[in-house]
Design an enzyme around this catalytic site. Sequence first.
Site, mmCIF file in Angstrom:
data_model
loop_
_atom_site.group_PDB
_atom_site.id
_atom_site.type_symbol
_atom_site.label_atom_id
_atom_site.label_comp_id
_atom_site.label_asym_id
_atom_site.label_seq_id
_atom_site.Cartn_x
_atom_site.Cartn_y
_atom_site.Cartn_z
ATOM 1 N N ASP A 298 -0.122 43.093 -3.076
ATOM 2 C CA ASP A 298 -0.450 42.209 -1.953
ATOM 3 C C ASP A 298 0.814 41.460 -1.523
ATOM 4 O OD1 ASP A 298 -3.358 40.895 -0.838
ATOM 5 O OD2 ASP A 298 -1.529 39.714 -0.495
ATOM 6 N N ILE A 299 1.003 41.312 -0.241
ATOM 7 C CA ILE A 299 2.211 40.666 0.297
ATOM 8 C C ILE A 299 2.226 39.156 -0.003
ATOM 9 C CG2 ILE A 299 1.378 40.022 2.617
ATOM 10 C CD1 ILE A 299 3.949 41.413 3.706
ATOM 11 N N ASN B 105 -13.780 41.620 -0.035
ATOM 12 C CA ASN B 105 -14.357 40.741 0.973
ATOM 13 C C ASN B 105 -14.954 41.611 2.072
ATOM 14 O OD1 ASN B 105 -13.500 38.312 -0.278
ATOM 15 N ND2 ASN B 105 -11.429 38.654 0.517
ATOM 16 N N GLY C 11 -15.084 36.640 4.392
ATOM 17 C CA GLY C 11 -13.677 36.243 4.537
ATOM 18 C C GLY C 11 -12.724 37.419 4.685
ATOM 19 N N GLN C 12 -13.225 38.551 5.142
ATOM 20 C CA GLN C 12 -12.367 39.730 5.306
ATOM 21 C C GLN C 12 -11.430 39.541 6.488
ATOM 22 O OE1 GLN C 12 -14.541 43.405 5.795
ATOM 23 N NE2 GLN C 12 -12.688 44.655 5.840
ATOM 24 N N HIS D 75 -10.775 47.360 1.367
ATOM 25 C CA HIS D 75 -9.801 47.206 0.283
ATOM 26 C C HIS D 75 -10.417 46.436 -0.854
ATOM 27 C CE1 HIS D 75 -9.295 43.985 3.255
ATOM 28 N NE2 HIS D 75 -9.007 43.172 2.244
ATOM 29 N N HIS E 170 -9.250 43.961 -3.940
ATOM 30 C CA HIS E 170 -8.191 43.172 -4.549
ATOM 31 C C HIS E 170 -8.341 43.315 -6.060
ATOM 32 C CE1 HIS E 170 -7.375 40.555 -0.924
ATOM 33 N NE2 HIS E 170 -8.606 40.944 -0.628
HETATM 34 P P1 AMP Z 1 -8.859 40.154 3.012
HETATM 35 O O1 AMP Z 1 -8.892 38.694 3.341
HETATM 36 O O2 AMP Z 1 -9.790 40.523 1.887
HETATM 37 O O3 AMP Z 1 -9.039 41.024 4.229
HETATM 38 O O4 AMP Z 1 -7.425 40.440 2.411
HETATM 39 C C1 AMP Z 1 -6.355 40.921 3.138
HETATM 40 C C2 AMP Z 1 -5.151 40.886 2.218
HETATM 41 O O5 AMP Z 1 -4.158 41.714 2.752
HETATM 42 C C3 AMP Z 1 -4.544 39.496 2.027
HETATM 43 O O6 AMP Z 1 -4.562 39.164 0.645
HETATM 44 C C4 AMP Z 1 -3.121 39.666 2.569
HETATM 45 O O7 AMP Z 1 -2.177 38.931 1.849
HETATM 46 C C5 AMP Z 1 -2.906 41.161 2.428
HETATM 47 N N1 AMP Z 1 -1.921 41.737 3.328
HETATM 48 C C6 AMP Z 1 -1.819 41.561 4.670
HETATM 49 N N2 AMP Z 1 -0.796 42.278 5.165
HETATM 50 C C7 AMP Z 1 -0.255 42.945 4.112
HETATM 51 C C8 AMP Z 1 0.838 43.852 3.975
HETATM 52 N N3 AMP Z 1 1.584 44.224 5.030
HETATM 53 N N4 AMP Z 1 1.135 44.325 2.738
HETATM 54 C C9 AMP Z 1 0.392 43.947 1.684
HETATM 55 N N5 AMP Z 1 -0.645 43.099 1.748
HETATM 56 C C10 AMP Z 1 -0.965 42.600 2.947
#
Ligand code: AMP
Length: 121
Positions: free
Chosen positions: A33-34, A94, A100-101, A107, A109
């Site tokens: 995760d970024i 999520n 909270g998606q 995906h 986590h």
């Molecule tokens: P969600 O809120 O469950 O949709 O989670 C989305 C996740 O994607 C968040 O934890 C972000 O930090 C992560 N995210 C967004 N852009 C990137 C990216 N380019 N590379 C890796 N993770 C990302």
Amino acid sequence: MKYDDQNIFAKILRGEIPCKKIYEDEFVLSFHDINPQKKVHALVIPKGKYVDLDDFCQNASPKEMTGLLKGINIVAKKLGISVDGGKGYRALSNIGEDGGQEVSHLHFHLFGGEKIGKMVQ
Ligand code: AMP
């Protein structure tokens, strides 16, 4: 909700945006995760175009379903957080607005490497 090909994970899958790859096979891609929320914070995404877990459960093939679950286990083992080699972890997805998606490609986590704490805050 219709799948949006311009979502960030679709771009990562197409190689248009880089990621810190952990694992890849026919069914899944996994990367860090970024914006990590825990010591270990990985994402596991299916290669198929599914908006969320509801979409996946309704439309994915049995092979894709098995592939995603197996992928989660493979990644957890690779990261040393599975109960086999580590101390366990939390897998979380999520779903939709109340869930909270933020990114509309399914995906999971994977949080680990330390105590994860309360299930819902
Ligand atoms: P969600 O809120 O469950 O949709 O989670 C989305 C996740 O994607 C968040 O934890 C972000 O930090 C992560 N995210 C967004 N852009 C990137 C990216 N380019 N590379 C890796 N993770 C990302």
